[in-house]
Design an enzyme around this catalytic site. Structure first.
Site, short mmCIF file in Angstrom:
data_model
loop_
_atom_site.label_atom_id
_atom_site.label_comp_id
_atom_site.label_asym_id
_atom_site.label_seq_id
_atom_site.Cartn_x
_atom_site.Cartn_y
_atom_site.Cartn_z
N LYS A 48 -1.20 6.72 -8.79
CA LYS A 48 -2.17 5.67 -9.14
C LYS A 48 -3.04 5.47 -7.90
O LYS A 48 -2.65 4.80 -6.95
CB LYS A 48 -1.43 4.38 -9.50
CG LYS A 48 -2.18 3.46 -10.45
CD LYS A 48 -3.54 3.00 -9.98
CE LYS A 48 -3.46 1.89 -8.98
NZ LYS A 48 -4.81 1.57 -8.41
N GLU A 62 3.66 2.10 3.71
CA GLU A 62 2.81 2.30 4.88
C GLU A 62 1.78 1.18 4.81
O GLU A 62 0.90 1.19 3.95
CB GLU A 62 2.17 3.69 4.81
CG GLU A 62 1.85 4.25 6.16
CD GLU A 62 0.45 3.86 6.58
OE1 GLU A 62 0.31 2.77 7.18
OE2 GLU A 62 -0.48 4.62 6.31
N CYS A 101 -5.77 2.29 9.21
CA CYS A 101 -4.62 1.42 9.47
C CYS A 101 -4.09 1.60 10.90
O CYS A 101 -3.55 0.68 11.48
CB CYS A 101 -3.52 1.68 8.45
SG CYS A 101 -3.24 3.40 8.11
P1 NAD Z 1 -4.26 -3.11 -1.76
O1 NAD Z 1 -2.93 -3.20 -1.15
O2 NAD Z 1 -4.67 -4.20 -2.72
O3 NAD Z 1 -4.41 -1.74 -2.59
C1 NAD Z 1 -3.72 -0.53 -2.28
C2 NAD Z 1 -3.27 0.14 -3.57
O4 NAD Z 1 -2.32 -0.72 -4.24
C3 NAD Z 1 -4.39 0.38 -4.58
O5 NAD Z 1 -4.14 1.57 -5.29
C4 NAD Z 1 -4.25 -0.80 -5.52
O6 NAD Z 1 -4.77 -0.55 -6.79
C5 NAD Z 1 -2.76 -0.98 -5.57
N1 NAD Z 1 -2.30 -2.31 -5.96
C6 NAD Z 1 -2.93 -3.50 -5.76
N2 NAD Z 1 -2.19 -4.50 -6.28
C7 NAD Z 1 -1.07 -3.95 -6.79
C8 NAD Z 1 0.08 -4.47 -7.46
N3 NAD Z 1 0.22 -5.77 -7.68
N4 NAD Z 1 1.05 -3.61 -7.82
C9 NAD Z 1 0.93 -2.29 -7.59
N5 NAD Z 1 -0.14 -1.74 -6.99
C10 NAD Z 1 -1.13 -2.55 -6.59
O7 NAD Z 1 -5.30 -2.96 -0.64
P2 NAD Z 1 -6.87 -3.28 -0.72
O8 NAD Z 1 -7.17 -4.54 -1.47
O9 NAD Z 1 -7.53 -2.07 -1.20
O10 NAD Z 1 -7.17 -3.55 0.81
C11 NAD Z 1 -6.86 -4.83 1.34
C12 NAD Z 1 -6.35 -4.70 2.75
O11 NAD Z 1 -5.23 -3.81 2.78
C13 NAD Z 1 -7.30 -4.07 3.73
O12 NAD Z 1 -8.25 -4.95 4.19
C14 NAD Z 1 -6.36 -3.60 4.79
O13 NAD Z 1 -6.00 -4.65 5.64
C15 NAD Z 1 -5.18 -3.16 4.02
N6 NAD Z 1 -5.18 -1.71 3.79
C16 NAD Z 1 -4.35 -0.97 4.54
C17 NAD Z 1 -4.33 0.39 4.36
C18 NAD Z 1 -3.43 1.26 5.14
O14 NAD Z 1 -3.68 2.45 5.22
N7 NAD Z 1 -2.36 0.76 5.70
C19 NAD Z 1 -5.17 1.00 3.44
C20 NAD Z 1 -6.01 0.20 2.68
C21 NAD Z 1 -5.98 -1.15 2.87
#
Ligand code: NAD
Length: 462
Positions: A170, A245, A279
């Site tokens: 996903k 991660e 990250c």
């Molecule tokens: P997020 O955690 O919301 O999304 C990451 C993934 O999780 C996406 O595929 C999303 O669709 C999915 N997801 C979201 N809610 C979910 C749920 N309830 N259950 C299962 N899957 C779910 O991250 P974001 O909103 O895209 O970014 C927000 C913040 O996250 C960023 O500002 C940053 O601080 C952090 N981030 C970190 C990394 C990393 O590599 N560690 C990458 C992206 C974002």
């Protein structure tokens, strides 16, 4: 941009169960460039069933054959490199050169490394009077973010396939087109039907249904700490294995003996690359008080050079979040030496490369992950003070140490609570384990440590 209007499930593109779609937006000009289906729990269930049905066959496939499929996948990614790079640029906003070298180059290297590892890994060992088999964990749910769209997918799917697991992916809603191209490459590589499946959709709908699905054995998630915490709770309730991660707030520690100009320049580049959406970015630069003002001037000059060279942030929400942190930094008393919260362009989700000086360790901008092109420069008194500051966040993903003498840098790095440290600008190693101490995560990706995440052991005694 070309987009499939179905899900890749059980070896073919199949119509989605529902009619909802997700618009894909180019963050550089705010134009809609494509649409993908918004998957539901029904799509997830179909994909998990396909993965479960394919598991026994793929797990029993000789490692040499799995390695051959992964090598074909790597070759398929190479053949599509230009198309993928253009797609990453269109949906993430990364400058094309960055897309070509990093967003496509790194995952090709990682896919190749797992083709090699699948062929050579010791899936069987003798321990005294036992034979220990390293067997696949089972059906893997891979939930990935948008910041390195292809890399995050390959860093999960390639080791899972090498291990003999089957996968439901996903991907992030902002970057699903890259995921569709990846699925095409998997298909063309001759990976059997059901071994890899793709469900596009919203996190709280498709992502959550996938994490909760009773027939998933392992959830591998990369993204925000908030969602990671929820996934860990869901996995805990279902006694599933979990790999997380999450975020970082990594320290770039410049010891007094270091080449200051080089350390500052590389440090600024590290933060500004990918518009700060990394990250492992070294978002806190730690400088000795005697060199502090010189470092601030160097950083100001370096940041100015990035003015026109960085891409936008991925979406309007992220831009507002980053601007909010810049306002907060000013409000808490940090000194703005480059950039700021104003929009540098009329269109696109841009934020100027921003540098803060006089940042104290307890400020919000020194503690929380901003995920934008924002560097905080902190002053330290002596080495012990530097170590306290470096280790003084809830995170522990990456970091850097610079010193005139490598042994001095290594001695400092050994005391840092973090999963990776680059010594005097050390190069990216696709085989080195990547993952977090403390709240930066659970588990490791890349190399044989990353493969081991997808294996479980069975011991036979003789
Ligand atoms: P997020 O955690 O919301 O999304 C990451 C993934 O999780 C996406 O595929 C999303 O669709 C999915 N997801 C979201 N809610 C979910 C749920 N309830 N259950 C299962 N899957 C779910 O991250 P974001 O909103 O895209 O970014 C927000 C913040 O996250 C960023 O500002 C940053 O601080 C952090 N981030 C970190 C990394 C990393 O590599 N560690 C990458 C992206 C974002």
């Amino acid at each position: 941009m070309k987009a499939h209007d179905g899900m890749y499930i059980d070896g073919a593109w199949r119509p989605a169960a529902g009619g909802d779609v997700i618009d894909v937006v180019n963050p550089a000009d705010e134009q809609v460039i494509g649409q993908v289906p918004a998957g539901t729990a029904l799509d997830v269930d179909n994909a998990v069933r396909a993965a479960r049905a394919a598991l026994a066959g793929w797990a029993a496939t000789p490692p040499a054959e799995r390695a051959a499929r992964l090598a074909a996948l790597r070759d398929g990614l190479v053949a599509r490199a230009e198309e993928i790079a253009e797609t990453v640029t269109a949906e993430l906003g990364a400058p094309l050169k960055l897309s070509q070298t990093v967003h496509v180059g790194a995952p090709i290297a990682v896919a190749g490394s797992y083709a090699d590892l699948a062929a050579t890994y010791a899936f069987e060992e003798r321990v005294g009077n036992s034979t220990v088999y390293h067997e696949p964990v089972g059906v893997v749910a891979a939930i990935t973010p948008w910041n390195y769209p292809l890399h995050q997918i390959v860093a999960k799917v390639a080791p899972a396939l090498a291990a003999g697991c089957t996968v439901v992916l996903k991907p992030a809603e902002d970057t699903p087109l890259t995921a569709q191209l990846f699925a095409e490459a998997v298909h063309e590589a001759g990976v059997p039907a059901g071994v890899f499946n793709l469900v596009t959709g919203l996190g709280p709908v498709a992502g959550q249904a996938l994490a909760e699905h009773p027939d998933v054995d392992l959830v591998s998630f990369t993204g925000s700490t908030a969602v990671g915490r929820q996934i860990a709770a869901i996995a805990g309730a279902g006694i599933k294995k979990v790999a997380l991660e999450l975020g970082g707030k990594s320290a770039n520690v410049i010891l007094p003996s270091a080449d200051l100009a080089r350390a500052v320049n590389v440090g600024v580049a590290n933060v500004m690359s990918n518009s700060g959406q990394t990250c492992s970015a070294w978002t806190r630069m730690l400088v000795h008080r005697d060199q502090y003002e010189e470092a601030v001037e160097l950083a100001r000059t370096a940041a100015a050079k990035y003015g026109d060279r960085i891409g936008p942030l991925v979406n309007a929400g992220q831009r507002e979040r980053v601007r909010g942190y810049i306002h907060k930094g000013v409000a808490e008393g940090a000194r703005l030496v480059a950039g700021g919260p104003e929009a540098p362009r009329e269109r696109g989700y841009y934020v100027s490369p921003t540098v803060f000086a006089d940042v104290r360790p307890d400020m919000t901008i020194a503690q929380e992950e901003i995920f934008g092109p924002v560097l905080s420069i902190l002053r330290y008194e002596d080495e012990e003070d530097a170590l306290r500051i470096a280790n003084g966040t809830v995170y522990g993903l990456a970091g850097a140490v610079w010193a005139g003498d490598e042994a001095e840098a290594v001695a400092f790095a050994r005391r840092m609570e973090t999963g990776q440290v680059d010594i005097n600008g050390g190069r990216f190693n696709p085989l080195a384990p990547f993952g977090g101490y403390k709240q930066s995560g659970v588990g490791r990706e890349l190399g044989h440590h990353g493969l081991a995440e997808y294996l479980q052991t069975k011991s036979l005694q003789f």
